[in-house]
Write a protein that holds these residues in place. Structure first.
Motif, PDB file in Angstrom:
ATOM      1  N   LEU A  68      -5.546  -3.986  -6.184  1.00 37.59           N
ATOM      2  CA  LEU A  68      -5.783  -5.319  -5.633  1.00 37.59           C
ATOM      3  C   LEU A  68      -6.942  -6.000  -6.354  1.00 37.59           C
ATOM      4  CD1 LEU A  68      -4.790  -7.229  -3.361  1.00 37.59           C
ATOM      5  CD2 LEU A  68      -6.659  -6.335  -1.953  1.00 37.59           C
ATOM      6  N   ARG A 108       0.813  -1.216   0.000  1.00 35.85           N
ATOM      7  CA  ARG A 108       0.000   0.000   0.000  1.00 35.85           C
ATOM      8  C   ARG A 108       0.846   1.267   0.000  1.00 35.85           C
ATOM      9  NH1 ARG A 108      -4.730  -0.668   4.364  1.00 35.85           N
ATOM     10  NH2 ARG A 108      -5.834   0.689   2.912  1.00 35.85           N
ATOM     11  N   ASP A 142      -4.802   1.164  -3.509  1.00 35.39           N
ATOM     12  CA  ASP A 142      -5.554  -0.017  -3.081  1.00 35.39           C
ATOM     13  C   ASP A 142      -6.353  -0.650  -4.215  1.00 35.39           C
ATOM     14  OD1 ASP A 142      -4.563   0.573  -0.595  1.00 35.39           O
ATOM     15  OD2 ASP A 142      -6.514   0.895   0.371  1.00 35.39           O
ATOM     16  N   TYR A 192       1.059  -4.246   3.653  1.00 34.03           N
ATOM     17  CA  TYR A 192       0.549  -5.167   2.639  1.00 34.03           C
ATOM     18  C   TYR A 192      -0.968  -5.325   2.733  1.00 34.03           C
ATOM     19  CZ  TYR A 192       5.390  -6.446   1.786  1.00 34.03           C
ATOM     20  OH  TYR A 192       6.721  -6.403   1.470  1.00 34.03           O
ATOM     21  N   LEU A 193      -1.586  -5.401   1.560  1.00 27.63           N
ATOM     22  CA  LEU A 193      -3.012  -5.659   1.449  1.00 27.63           C
ATOM     23  C   LEU A 193      -3.172  -6.878   0.549  1.00 27.63           C
ATOM     24  CD1 LEU A 193      -5.591  -4.177   2.497  1.00 27.63           C
ATOM     25  CD2 LEU A 193      -5.792  -3.189   0.204  1.00 27.63           C
ATOM     26  N   SER A 194      -3.925  -7.877   1.025  1.00 31.29           N
ATOM     27  CA  SER A 194      -4.069  -9.134   0.293  1.00 31.29           C
ATOM     28  C   SER A 194      -5.536  -9.448   0.067  1.00 31.29           C
ATOM     29  CB  SER A 194      -3.439 -10.297   1.080  1.00 31.29           C
ATOM     30  OG  SER A 194      -2.094 -10.030   1.401  1.00 31.29           O
ATOM     31  N   VAL A 227     -10.543  -9.381   2.166  1.00 33.69           N
ATOM     32  CA  VAL A 227      -9.355  -8.543   2.020  1.00 33.69           C
ATOM     33  C   VAL A 227      -8.682  -8.468   3.383  1.00 33.69           C
ATOM     34  CG1 VAL A 227      -8.489  -6.229   1.518  1.00 33.69           C
ATOM     35  CG2 VAL A 227     -10.334  -7.212   0.130  1.00 33.69           C
ATOM     36  N   ARG A 228      -7.362  -8.731   3.407  1.00 35.91           N
ATOM     37  CA  ARG A 228      -6.608  -8.740   4.659  1.00 35.91           C
ATOM     38  C   ARG A 228      -5.526  -7.671   4.620  1.00 35.91           C
ATOM     39  NH1 ARG A 228      -3.388 -12.767   5.293  1.00 35.91           N
ATOM     40  NH2 ARG A 228      -3.320 -13.360   3.092  1.00 35.91           N
ATOM     41  N   ALA A 229      -5.375  -6.951   5.718  1.00 38.93           N
ATOM     42  CA  ALA A 229      -4.320  -5.947   5.848  1.00 38.93           C
ATOM     43  C   ALA A 229      -3.280  -6.448   6.835  1.00 38.93           C
ATOM     44  CB  ALA A 229      -4.897  -4.621   6.323  1.00 38.93           C
ATOM     45  N   ASP A 230      -2.002  -6.289   6.463  1.00 42.29           N
ATOM     46  CA  ASP A 230      -0.898  -6.691   7.336  1.00 42.29           C
ATOM     47  C   ASP A 230       0.234  -5.690   7.135  1.00 42.29           C
ATOM     48  OD1 ASP A 230       0.974  -7.910   8.912  1.00 42.29           O
ATOM     49  OD2 ASP A 230       1.250  -9.670   7.637  1.00 42.29           O
TER      50      ASP A 230
END
Length: 223
Positions: A159, A151, A156, A212-214, A206-209
């Motif tokens: 993705l 990100r 965004d 990183y956005l997955s 959608v996962r945020a870490d």
């Protein structure tokens, strides 16, 4: 490039570069025996791209190849990877194919682990122009979607997008390497040459870490 008839294992993330490398090795006459995909220590996702095992299995089935994998943290990744190369060697592989393009540290590591497993490293994409490679991937008829973005480097709305020529042009306009060699993004290949049929996928969570956005992709029938 790989010699005709050479049995090999493909180091396979499920993304565009490892797929293009596999395709080139097959076109050169190499004989693929298996896909090697590393999982995280829980076994719940692929280590680099965060892809669910069910999707990796669907890719392998569509490619007509068995999947071998090991679970590892980053701390014991090399040891477990070498173990999986050893499994491939026991299957008859004499070479391992990788999709790296121009990162010297990656090539050095691949040569190191292959030496430990008594396999010859093969890098079909090595030293080639990044933009030309991603365009070749699209022109060959492969289909892929963006599964992870950074990100801090990309908007965004990248993705989940399909990797096509229009998206490549947008990346260039935004100052993004369309090969993602700086870790800007990762892809999930869903069909194309070598695939018996396209993957039927559905968008998940959608996962945020951190940066990183997955996007979790699952099999269409299971979501």
């Amino acid at each position: 490039m790989i010699a005709k008839g050479t049995p090999f294992v493909a180091s396979y993330s499920g993304g565009k570069d490892s797929t293009l490398a596999l395709w080139r090795a097959v076109r050169a006459g190499g004989k693929p025996l298996a896909l090697l995909t590393m999982l995280d220590e829980t076994g719940g996702r692929s280590r680099s791209h965060g892809i669910l095992p069910a999707v990796l299995d669907a890719q392998a089935a569509a490619l007509g190849l068995p999947r071998i994998s090991g679970q590892a943290s980053w701390g014991d990744y090399e040891r477990v990877f070498v173990e999986q190369l050893g499994r491939a060697r026991a299957m008859g592989a004499v070479a391992a194919v990788f999709g790296d393009i121009d990162l010297a540290a990656h090539r050095q590591w691949e040569e190191q682990v292959c030496a430990q497993a008594s396999l010859a490293p093969v890098l079909p994409l090595w030293g080639e122009d990044r933009l030309a490679l991603v365009r070749e991937f699209v022109d060959a008829g492969f289909a892929a979607r963006i599964v992870v973005i950074r990100r801090d480097l990309m908007a965004d709305d990248y993705l989940g997008r399909v990797l096509d020529h229009a998206l490549i042009e947008r990346m260039l306009a935004d100052g993004i390497d369309p090969c993602g060699e700086a870790g800007e993004f990762h892809t999930l290949v869903t069909g194309g040459p070598l695939f018996a049929k396209p993957l039927a996928l559905a968008d998940g969570d959608v996962r945020a870490d951190g940066d990183y956005l997955s996007l979790d992709f699952g099999l269409a029938a299971s979501i």
